[in-house]
Design a protein around this motif. Structure first.
Motif, PDB file in Angstrom:
ATOM      1  N   LEU A 289     -19.985  29.626   8.687  1.00  0.00           N
ATOM      2  CA  LEU A 289     -19.528  29.687   7.287  1.00  0.00           C
ATOM      3  C   LEU A 289     -19.235  31.102   6.805  1.00  0.00           C
TER       4      LEU A 289
ATOM      5  N   TYR B 191     -18.340  24.759   1.631  1.00  0.00           N
ATOM      6  CA  TYR B 191     -17.264  24.083   2.364  1.00  0.00           C
ATOM      7  C   TYR B 191     -16.253  23.469   1.389  1.00  0.00           C
TER       8      TYR B 191
ATOM      9  N   TYR C  18     -17.033  23.082  11.810  1.00  0.00           N
ATOM     10  CA  TYR C  18     -18.011  22.942  10.719  1.00  0.00           C
ATOM     11  C   TYR C  18     -18.712  21.594  10.807  1.00  0.00           C
TER      12      TYR C  18
END
Length: 171
Positions: free
Chosen positions: A115, A57, A138
């Motif tokens: 992801l 991330y 997310y």
């Protein structure tokens, strides 16, 4: 029957009762210890998973910041995101699957899917709006994973508003 035999029989009964009680106590202690070890292994696996996911991330967020700052163009960001190394995170996911219950494994899989399978994560959408939507999802999936992991390891789901740095925003 003589009193000697009664004494022998009583002694044998006492030995057997003591032995049986000891066996039961050992079995219970082993079961408790085994459960504690599994919980410890799970917590470590879950922490490694969250840390590895967050490194991906962070790399995606850095690419997005570079685009917004004019330090990279859309093609560079797309290429960077597509080429992120995911091997370590995949290994962490497999370790999680080995030790997790169904709820945690499903939550981890949902986060992994987000992801690696969504347009932003594949570099197919580098728009600001796409990034914001992807980023919010997310954080939702990450919080859901943490809550599932907490419940499985014997804790309550987290009060995210109380536990956050800024009253309900991301970590």
């Amino acid at each position: 029957m003589s009193s000697a035999w009664i004494g022998v029989i009583g002694a044998l009964a006492g030995v057997l009762a003591g032995w049986g009680g000891n066996m039961i106590a050992q079995r219970q202690a082993y079961a408790r210890e085994s459960a504690e070890r599994l919980t410890d292994v799970r917590r470590r696996a879950y922490l490694q998973w969250v840390a590895s996911v967050h490194r991906l991330y962070d790399a995606m967020a850095a690419a997005q910041r570079a685009l917004r700052a004019g330090e990279a163009d859309a093609d560079e960001v797309a290429r960077t995101v597509r080429n992120l190394p995911t091997g370590e995170t995949q290994v962490c996911l497999e370790e999680l699957r080995f030790v997790a219950g169904d709820s945690v494994a499903a939550s981890g899989a949902a986060l992994w899917n987000h992801l690696r399978r969504q347009k932003v994560a594949l570099g197919q959408d580098v728009s600001a709006a796409g990034w914001r939507t992807w980023r919010e999802r997310y954080w939702e999936l990450r919080r859901a994973f943490v809550d599932a992991a907490r419940v499985e390891t014997g804790l309550e789901p987290l009060d995210w508003d109380a536990a956050s740095n800024a009253g309900g925003t991301r970590f």
